[in-house]
Design a protein around this motif. Structure first.
Motif, PDB file in Angstrom:
ATOM      1  N   PHE A  83       0.834  -1.215   0.000  1.00 45.29           N
ATOM      2  CA  PHE A  83       0.000   0.000   0.000  1.00 45.29           C
ATOM      3  C   PHE A  83       0.864   1.258   0.000  1.00 45.29           C
TER       4      PHE A  83
ATOM      5  N   LYS B  72       1.553   3.542  -2.279  1.00 42.56           N
ATOM      6  CA  LYS B  72       0.912   4.747  -2.820  1.00 42.56           C
ATOM      7  C   LYS B  72      -0.089   5.329  -1.827  1.00 42.56           C
ATOM      8  N   GLU B  73      -0.869   4.450  -1.191  1.00 42.49           N
ATOM      9  CA  GLU B  73      -1.855   4.918  -0.214  1.00 42.49           C
ATOM     10  C   GLU B  73      -1.186   5.562   1.003  1.00 42.49           C
ATOM     11  N   TRP B  74      -0.097   4.946   1.485  1.00 40.12           N
ATOM     12  CA  TRP B  74       0.618   5.539   2.621  1.00 40.12           C
ATOM     13  C   TRP B  74       1.159   6.915   2.248  1.00 40.12           C
TER      14      TRP B  74
ATOM     15  N   THR C  56      -1.898   9.518   1.878  1.00 46.87           N
ATOM     16  CA  THR C  56      -2.537   9.826   3.165  1.00 46.87           C
ATOM     17  C   THR C  56      -1.582  10.537   4.117  1.00 46.87           C
TER      18      THR C  56
ATOM     19  N   ALA D 240      -6.436  12.263  -0.529  1.00 50.49           N
ATOM     20  CA  ALA D 240      -6.684  10.826  -0.438  1.00 50.49           C
ATOM     21  C   ALA D 240      -8.176  10.533  -0.339  1.00 50.49           C
TER      22      ALA D 240
ATOM     23  N   ILE E 173      -9.645   6.923  -1.300  1.00 50.32           N
ATOM     24  CA  ILE E 173      -8.794   6.147  -0.389  1.00 50.32           C
ATOM     25  C   ILE E 173      -9.326   6.305   1.028  1.00 50.32           C
TER      26      ILE E 173
ATOM     27  N   ALA F 212      -8.952   7.122   4.224  1.00 46.10           N
ATOM     28  CA  ALA F 212      -7.880   7.688   5.047  1.00 46.10           C
ATOM     29  C   ALA F 212      -8.010   7.278   6.510  1.00 46.10           C
TER      30      ALA F 212
ATOM     31  N   MET G 114      -6.921   3.681   6.851  1.00 39.25           N
ATOM     32  CA  MET G 114      -5.461   3.600   6.725  1.00 39.25           C
ATOM     33  C   MET G 114      -4.790   4.088   8.002  1.00 39.25           C
TER      34      MET G 114
END
Length: 302
Positions: A160, A162-164, A167, A174, A179, A181, A184
Motif C-alpha cells: 500500500f 501509494k496509499e501511505w 494519506t 486521499a 482512499i 484515510a 489507513m
C-alpha cells in the motif's frame, strides 16, 4: 551463533522495523504517538497478566496491541472534540501508563514485571529464551517474533505504498480519490502497536521510542524521497544498534540505553553534515545569485 550475535540481531531487527514505521510517524507529524503507545502498552500487558496469571503467551501480545489501539482511539476522540493533538497524546498516555504502574505496585505482587524492566528491557536475556522451529532449530523467541513483525511491516508498506504516501502528505486528496484515510490511519496505528509490542519486552520503552523517532528524523535530513528515507532510516537503526552495543560493552553499561544514545549521535551527525538540510551546508553553500530582470530568459536543459 554467539551470544553477542543474537543480541545484535535482535536489536538490528528492532532498528529495521521501527526505522521503517518511524518514517510514516515523522511524515504524519505523529512522532509523540510512538512515546504514547510504547508506554500505554504496559497497561495492556498488566491486564493480560492479571487475567491469565502468566507472563508469556499470545495473550500478552493481544493485550498490548489492544492497549495501543485504545490509545490511538482516545487520542483521536479527544482531538476531534477540540483538544490539541499534543495535549491529547499527553493526557492519554500518562493516564494509561500511570494506571499500569499502579496495578504493578498493587496487584502483580512477586511476578517478574516491574517498571525498570518496562523502561530498559531485558535484551541480555534474549539468547536464553529459545524456541525450536522446523528446519531452523533453536533460535531466540524474540528473533522469531521480530522477524515476523518486520515481514508484516515490509509487506504492508510495499503493498500500500501509494496509499501511505498520499494519506501522509495530503489526507484530503486521499479522501477525494476514494482512499479510506481513516481506515489507513488505524491500520497504521495497528502496525505501530505491533512493532512496539514486539520490541517492548526485548529492549524496553526508551529504546523503542528512540528507534521509532530518531533514525527517521535523521533520514528526513538526508533525502526528500519517502522510499529512500525508509531505507536510510532502517539502516540508521541497524547502525545505532551495532554501535550502541559495543559502546555498552566498552563502558559496561546499559545496552538499550547505549543504543538509544547512538541514535542521538547519528542524528547529531545528520543535523550537522547532511548536504541539503545540514547546519554546515547552510554556511558553505554559496549565496543565491539574484537574476537580472533585464537579462533575456534562459532555457533550462532539465
Amino acid at each position: 551463533m554467539s551470544y553477542s550475535a543474537w543480541i545484535l540481531l535482535t536489536a538490528s531487527l528492532v532498528g529495521l522495523s521501527c526505522g521503517i514505521i518511524g518514517v510514516l510517524l515523522i511524515l504524519r507529524r505523529m512522532a509523540m504517538m510512538a512515546d504514547a503507545i510504547s508506554h500505554s502498552v504496559l497497561l495492556g500487558i498488566v491486564i493480560a497478566f492479571l487475567v491469565t496469571r502468566e507472563l508469556s503467551g499470545v495473550h500478552m501480545l493481544i493485550g498490548a496491541i489492544a492497549a495501543g489501539l485504545v490509545t490511538s482511539v482516545l487520542v483521536q476522540w479527544l482531538h476531534a472534540r477540540g483538544v490539541q493533538q499534543e495535549a491529547s497524546i499527553g493526557i492519554v498516555f500518562t493516564t494509561l501508563f500511570a494506571i499500569g504502574v499502579v496495578l504493578i505496585a498493587t496487584k502483580v505482587g512477586n511476578a517478574h514485571l516491574d517498571v525498570k524492566h518496562t523502561l530498559m528491557g531485558e535484551i541480555t536475556f534474549i539468547p536464553w529464551e529459545l524456541i525450536n522451529l522446523p528446519l531452523v532449530g533453536e533460535i531466540p523467541e524474540a528473533v522469531f517474533i521480530l522477524s515476523l513483525v518486520l515481514l508484516v511491516v515490509v509487506v504492508a508498506i510495499v503493498a500500500f505504498y501509494k496509499e501511505w504516501k498520499i494519506t501522509s502528505f495530503d489526507p484530503a486528496l486521499a479522501a477525494s480519490l476514494g482512499i479510506p484515510a481513516v481506515l489507513m490511519h488505524y491500520v497504521f496505528m495497528s502496525l505501530v502497536s505491533v512493532t512496539t509490542v514486539a520490541s517492548f519486552d526485548a529492549v524496553g520503552a526508551i529504546m523503542v521510542v528512540a528507534m521509532l523517532i530518531t533514525p527517521a528524523a535523521s533520514a528526513y535530513l538526508w533525502t526528500d524521497r519517502m522510499s529512500v528515507m525508509m531505507v536510510l532510516s532502517g539502516a540508521f537503526g541497524v547502525v545505532s544498534a551495532i554501535v550502541g552495543y559495543y559502546v555498552a560493552v566498552w563502558l559496561d553499561t546499559s545496552i538499550s540505553g547505549s543504543m538509544a544514545f547512538a541514535t542521538g549521535i547519528l542524528f547529531a551527525v545528520s543535523f550537522l553534515a547532511s548536504p541539503k538540510h545540514g547546519l554546515l551546508a547552510r554556511y558553505v553553500r554559496p549565496a543565491a545569485v539574484i537574476p537580472d530582470a533585464s537579462a533575456p530568459p534562459t532555457k533550462s536543459l532539465e
